[in-house]
Enzyme design. Structure first.
Site, PDB file in Angstrom:
ATOM      1  N   GLU A 116      97.159  44.199  20.870  1.00 57.98           N
ATOM      2  CA  GLU A 116      96.745  43.819  22.228  1.00 57.98           C
ATOM      3  C   GLU A 116      97.936  43.824  23.189  1.00 57.98           C
ATOM      4  OE1 GLU A 116      93.617  43.376  22.831  1.00 57.98           O
ATOM      5  OE2 GLU A 116      92.608  42.240  21.255  1.00 57.98           O
ATOM      6  N   HIS A 139      96.794  34.465  23.363  1.00 55.53           N
ATOM      7  CA  HIS A 139      95.405  34.810  23.036  1.00 55.53           C
ATOM      8  C   HIS A 139      95.052  34.135  21.717  1.00 55.53           C
ATOM      9  CE1 HIS A 139      91.790  36.779  21.890  1.00 55.53           C
ATOM     10  NE2 HIS A 139      92.367  37.506  20.944  1.00 55.53           N
ATOM     11  N   HIS A 141      91.505  32.400  19.132  1.00 56.94           N
ATOM     12  CA  HIS A 141      90.070  32.395  18.809  1.00 56.94           C
ATOM     13  C   HIS A 141      89.612  30.951  18.551  1.00 56.94           C
ATOM     14  CE1 HIS A 141      90.195  36.814  17.039  1.00 56.94           C
ATOM     15  NE2 HIS A 141      90.717  36.739  18.245  1.00 56.94           N
ATOM     16  N   GLU A 169      89.694  15.230  31.506  1.00 63.10           N
ATOM     17  CA  GLU A 169      90.900  15.812  32.100  1.00 63.10           C
ATOM     18  C   GLU A 169      90.684  17.227  32.656  1.00 63.10           C
ATOM     19  OE1 GLU A 169      94.052  14.333  32.095  1.00 63.10           O
ATOM     20  OE2 GLU A 169      93.268  12.499  31.194  1.00 63.10           O
ATOM     21  N   HIS A 210      84.447  36.240  21.210  1.00 66.32           N
ATOM     22  CA  HIS A 210      85.748  36.669  20.665  1.00 66.32           C
ATOM     23  C   HIS A 210      86.784  35.543  20.772  1.00 66.32           C
ATOM     24  CE1 HIS A 210      89.161  39.969  20.734  1.00 66.32           C
ATOM     25  NE2 HIS A 210      89.554  38.842  20.162  1.00 66.32           N
TER      26      HIS A 210
END
Ligand code: 13P
Ligand code: ZN
Length: 270
Positions: A116, A139, A141, A169, A210
């Protein structure tokens, strides 16, 4: 030359990958990180004139030419980074023509930067255009945010509104809201372009079914954005199948925003 294993940037990324793994955000090889380093800070630890190998980029990253990034490797497990940083991480510099990532350290054993890398670089270009201090793209998951994309509307206004309601929050941490993209194929230019467009506006972008991408000037900012939105999603997933009796009103969320002196995205609260 100082020992790279004493470099604060290496300690930071190792701690982050271990925390992300332990929180259940990054099983197996999932997730990736890129960290924009300064030339001076990097030059204290590694030779900047020694290119080990090069990787061609499928995007034009000329706006980042000469910039140096610490990245996770493709297919590498976050769980293992702390035990062998040199194999699981790499330091790359973007070439003058913006078409190549030059490996300066790490990815020993023939590894490559994350698959990526293109979305990461495009996200850096986008975030730097609105915040010159941005350094991190994460990134991951995370379980609950991803689960939510299976059963909640992925309209970004509705998605953000629920997350503002389900963690006290939230409004203080991400008043700018969360961008959401539909299911898309990872590693493609299409996903890279769509993410970069969103991340210019939102520091968090959910990839439906994803995971999520978060941006920040520091690991604290990018990590804090993901952990707060993930906490909100966890509370939502825990209670969404029960009768809702005490959901905070928009007036209460607005009061919190005023107390913390943040501006919720215009028109997203009544
Ligand atoms: P990489 O192992 O190539 O970084 O890919 C992990 C991932 O999460 C893809 O979306
Ligand atoms: Zn992923």
């Amino acid at each position: 030359m100082k020992n790279i294993f004493d470099a604060p940037f290496l300690t930071e990324i190792i701690r982050t990958t271990s925390n992300m793994y332990r929180l259940g955000w990054d099983e197996c090889n999932s997730g990736n990180i890129s960290y924009l380093l300064g030339e001076n800070e990097t030059g204290q630890y590694i030779a900047l004139n020694n290119v080990i190998r090069s990787f061609s980029l499928n995007i034009d990253a000329k706006k980042l030419s000469g910039k140096i990034f610490l990245v996770t490797g493709a297919g590498k497990h976050f769980r293992n980074v702390q035990y062998n940083p040199e194999e699981n991480l790499g330091i790359v510099r973007i070439s003058n023509d913006g078409r190549t990532a030059e490996l300066l350290w790490g990815l020993s054993g023939g590894g490559r930067p994350t698959s990526e890398l293109s979305p990461h670089l495009m996200c850096h270009i986008a975030r730097l255009s609105v915040n010159p201090e941005n350094r991190i793209i994460l990134h991951a998951h995370p379980v609950n945010l991803t689960a939510m994309t299976y059963i909640h509307s992925i309209d970004e206004k509705k998605f953000t509104h629920t997350l503002w309601q389900f963690c006290y929050e939230s409004i203080g941490i991400f008043p700018d809201g969360i961008g959401v993209l539909p299911w898309m194929l990872s590693g493609t230019n299409e996903l890279a372009e769509a993410t970069a467009k969103k991340i210019e506006e939102f520091r968090l972008v959910v990839w439906a079914q994803h995971g999520i991408a978060g941006a920040g000037a520091s690991f604290d900012e990018a990590f804090g954005l993901i952990e707060t939105s993930e906490k909100a999603a966890e509370i939502y997933i825990k209670v969404m199948h029960m009768p809702d009796l005490n959901i905070p009103s928009d007036a209460q969320i607005t009061a919190l925003a005023e107390r913390w002196n943040v501006c919720p995205r215009k028109g997203w609260l009544n």
